[in-house]
Design an enzyme around this catalytic site. Structure first.
Site, PDB file in Angstrom:
ATOM      1  N   HIS A 224       0.806  -1.232   0.000  1.00 42.84           N
ATOM      2  CA  HIS A 224       0.000   0.000   0.000  1.00 42.84           C
ATOM      3  C   HIS A 224       0.834   1.274   0.000  1.00 42.84           C
ATOM      4  CE1 HIS A 224       1.143  -0.196   4.224  1.00 42.84           C
ATOM      5  NE2 HIS A 224       0.832   1.077   4.306  1.00 42.84           N
TER       6      HIS A 224
HETATM    7  C1  UD1 Z   1      -1.552   5.294   6.601  1.00 46.44           C
HETATM    8  C2  UD1 Z   1      -0.214   5.621   7.231  1.00 46.44           C
HETATM    9  C3  UD1 Z   1       0.787   4.513   6.920  1.00 46.44           C
HETATM   10  C4  UD1 Z   1       0.243   3.151   7.332  1.00 46.44           C
HETATM   11  C5  UD1 Z   1      -1.110   2.934   6.673  1.00 46.44           C
HETATM   12  C6  UD1 Z   1      -1.717   1.612   7.068  1.00 46.44           C
HETATM   13  C7  UD1 Z   1       0.327   8.026   7.334  1.00 46.44           C
HETATM   14  C8  UD1 Z   1       1.215   9.075   6.820  1.00 46.44           C
HETATM   15  N1  UD1 Z   1       0.362   6.859   6.705  1.00 46.44           N
HETATM   16  O1  UD1 Z   1      -1.390   5.309   5.189  1.00 46.44           O
HETATM   17  O2  UD1 Z   1       1.977   4.748   7.639  1.00 46.44           O
HETATM   18  O3  UD1 Z   1       1.147   2.144   6.939  1.00 46.44           O
HETATM   19  O4  UD1 Z   1      -1.980   4.010   7.072  1.00 46.44           O
HETATM   20  O5  UD1 Z   1      -2.983   1.470   6.612  1.00 46.44           O
HETATM   21  O6  UD1 Z   1      -0.380   8.266   8.288  1.00 46.44           O
HETATM   22  N2  UD1 Z   1      -9.082   5.032   2.860  1.00 46.44           N
HETATM   23  C9  UD1 Z   1     -10.296   4.403   2.826  1.00 46.44           C
HETATM   24  N3  UD1 Z   1     -10.813   3.988   4.027  1.00 46.44           N
HETATM   25  C10 UD1 Z   1     -10.188   4.177   5.210  1.00 46.44           C
HETATM   26  C11 UD1 Z   1      -8.947   4.826   5.211  1.00 46.44           C
HETATM   27  C12 UD1 Z   1      -8.403   5.236   4.026  1.00 46.44           C
HETATM   28  O7  UD1 Z   1     -10.895   4.207   1.793  1.00 46.44           O
HETATM   29  O8  UD1 Z   1     -10.728   3.766   6.253  1.00 46.44           O
HETATM   30  C13 UD1 Z   1      -8.491   5.467   1.577  1.00 46.44           C
HETATM   31  C14 UD1 Z   1      -8.510   6.962   1.506  1.00 46.44           C
HETATM   32  O9  UD1 Z   1      -9.422   7.342   0.544  1.00 46.44           O
HETATM   33  C15 UD1 Z   1      -7.131   7.391   1.135  1.00 46.44           C
HETATM   34  C16 UD1 Z   1      -6.328   6.105   1.073  1.00 46.44           C
HETATM   35  O10 UD1 Z   1      -7.137   5.064   1.534  1.00 46.44           O
HETATM   36  O11 UD1 Z   1      -7.088   8.026  -0.102  1.00 46.44           O
HETATM   37  C17 UD1 Z   1      -5.094   6.214   1.924  1.00 46.44           C
HETATM   38  O12 UD1 Z   1      -5.409   6.542   3.269  1.00 46.44           O
HETATM   39  P1  UD1 Z   1      -4.506   7.520   4.158  1.00 46.44           P
HETATM   40  O13 UD1 Z   1      -5.114   7.634   5.505  1.00 46.44           O
HETATM   41  O14 UD1 Z   1      -4.227   8.775   3.434  1.00 46.44           O
HETATM   42  O15 UD1 Z   1      -3.100   6.830   4.300  1.00 46.44           O
HETATM   43  P2  UD1 Z   1      -2.632   5.297   4.186  1.00 46.44           P
HETATM   44  O16 UD1 Z   1      -2.090   5.068   2.834  1.00 46.44           O
HETATM   45  O17 UD1 Z   1      -3.698   4.393   4.694  1.00 46.44           O
END
Ligand code: UD1
Length: 385
Positions: A224
């Protein structure tokens, strides 16, 4: 004493669960001087499968406060968390704010607390990848610079902090709190049936061949990180290798993070992945199911930090699809199960072949013994005296 603990994203939940329990135990044993504990969820992760399912399965109390920050750019997430968390701190006036890991919540809440002169404790301090291009590395550096108490998972992390000039009295080597959760949940995970894990989590409408998966006969992967999934020129060749060569050799189980799925869909790769025989695409899975998949896998391919650690304790041979790691203790050269392969297909291919011959070799670094949460709380109580 009043403590506010903070969680924001999936990897935080398994770190806070044992800490909450350690506080409960402390309160039961010392009823004259109980700790008032509030749990704040910033809401960075909000899907049931990315958040509330973990609270339930790991027995974490419901958050007392949810800031409901949700998705957004880093500046949006950090800025909105700071604004909302400042209000909580002004209202609640805790003695300590406890943050875990390296996500945006960790950074935002430690900065906010420090500016209000509230003491900050960082659980999982001192990890360094040396790669300032990673958002998590920025979060670690800032949080550790500000924290009054730096609780480290291993001696290498303590040395990193010393090398950066942190005072000795701020550093305490307590061990890895994630392993408390692993040990607490090992039995429950072992009881999970492999077929049920797959059937209950399939990511799309498809038939699943029950006989396909056998312990020691499949690989499991997670991916991811922005560095692997955000650019088509990186993701496409990697995915082609995984679909053709890894899934060509053994079933490959992939619980997909929402970020990775979004990118696959955006680059037109999702349908191809769905159509690949032997590639079993799952929704994000719960803690016990992931642990079960890890326990039975012949091989793990991952870019997650937590899984590198779990592979080390379970002995699952692990290809880490990154060029660096903030967790060097998990690497083969330090006795662990993981090897860095980056995202270059040639390197991944070479190590994939090499790793298939490796035996399961569990390894437990010092103080990864399931008792870290108690040491964390003891360290806080000691400097609060
Ligand atoms: C975050 C952490 C990363 C960790 C990862 C584990 C930071 C900087 N990064 O990254 O260190 O390894 O979590 O999961 O904090 N989304 C959903 N549903 C959710 C959450 C997110 O659909 O419940 C989607 C969002 O639309 C977003 C994408 O996933 O665009 C990424 O989510 P984001 O919270 O920005 O960071 P992660 O890549 O999950």
């Amino acid at each position: 004493m009043k403590i506010i603990s903070v969680v924001g994203a999936r990897p935080n939940f398994m770190k806070i669960a044992p800490f909450c329990r350690a506080i409960e135990k402390q309160n039961q044993e010392n009823q004259n001087s109980t700790i008032e504990h509030l749990l704040v969820h910033t809401g960075q992760h909000y899907d049931v499968r990315m958040s509330s399912a973990f609270f339930e399965s790991l027995g974490i109390p419901d958050p007392d406060i949810n800031l409901e920050i949700g998705s957004g750019s880093h500046a949006t997430q950090v800025g909105e968390t700071m604004i909302a968390f400042e209000k909580v701190l002004l209202e609640e006036k805790p003695d300590w704010v406890v943050v875990v890991g390296d996500v945006n919540a960790t950074l935002a809440c430690s900065v906010t607390a420090k500016k209000l002169k509230i003491k900050v404790c960082h659980i999982e301090a001192g990890l360094r990848s040396g790669d300032i291009g990673m958002p998590e590395e920025i979060n670690r550096l800032v949080t550790d610079r500000l924290s009054d108490l730096l609780l480290t998972p291993d001696a290498m992390s303590s040395d990193n902090l010393r090398g950066e000039g942190a005072e000795e009295e701020r550093i305490s080597f307590v061990g890895n709190i994630m392993i408390d959760t692993l040990e607490e949940n090992r039995e429950k995970a072992e009881e999970r049936n492999l077929d049920a894990v797959i059937k209950e989590n399939l990511a799309h409408d498809t038939e699943y061949n029950e006989k396909a998966l056998k312990d020691d006969g499949y690989a499991v992967m997670t991916m991811h990180r922005p560095s692997n999934v955000d650019k088509k020129e990186v993701l496409e060749p990697l995915l082609t290798f995984l679909m053709e060569e890894v899934a060509g050799q053994m079933p490959l189980v992939w619980p997909i993070h929402p970020r990775a799925r979004k990118q696959l869909e955006k680059f037109g790769l999702w349908e191809k992945a769905v159509a690949t025989e032997n590639l079993v695409l799952l929704e994000p899975v719960g803690y016990h199911d992931m642990l079960r998949l890890n326990m039975g896998a012949a091989l793990m391919l991952t870019d997650s930090g937590g899984l590198q650690e779990e592979c080390c304790v379970l002995g699952t041979p692990c290809l880490t699809m990154r060029w660096n790691t903030e967790r060097p203790i998990t690497l083969r050269e330090h006795g662990g199960a993981s090897v860095l392969v980056g995202n270059d297909v040639e390197k991944v291919r070479k190590e994939f072949r090499n790793t298939l011959d490796k035996d399961r070799k569990p390894m437990r670094p010092e103080k990864w013994d399931g008792k870290t949460a108690e040491r964390c709380l003891d360290s806080i109580l000691k400097i609060s005296d």
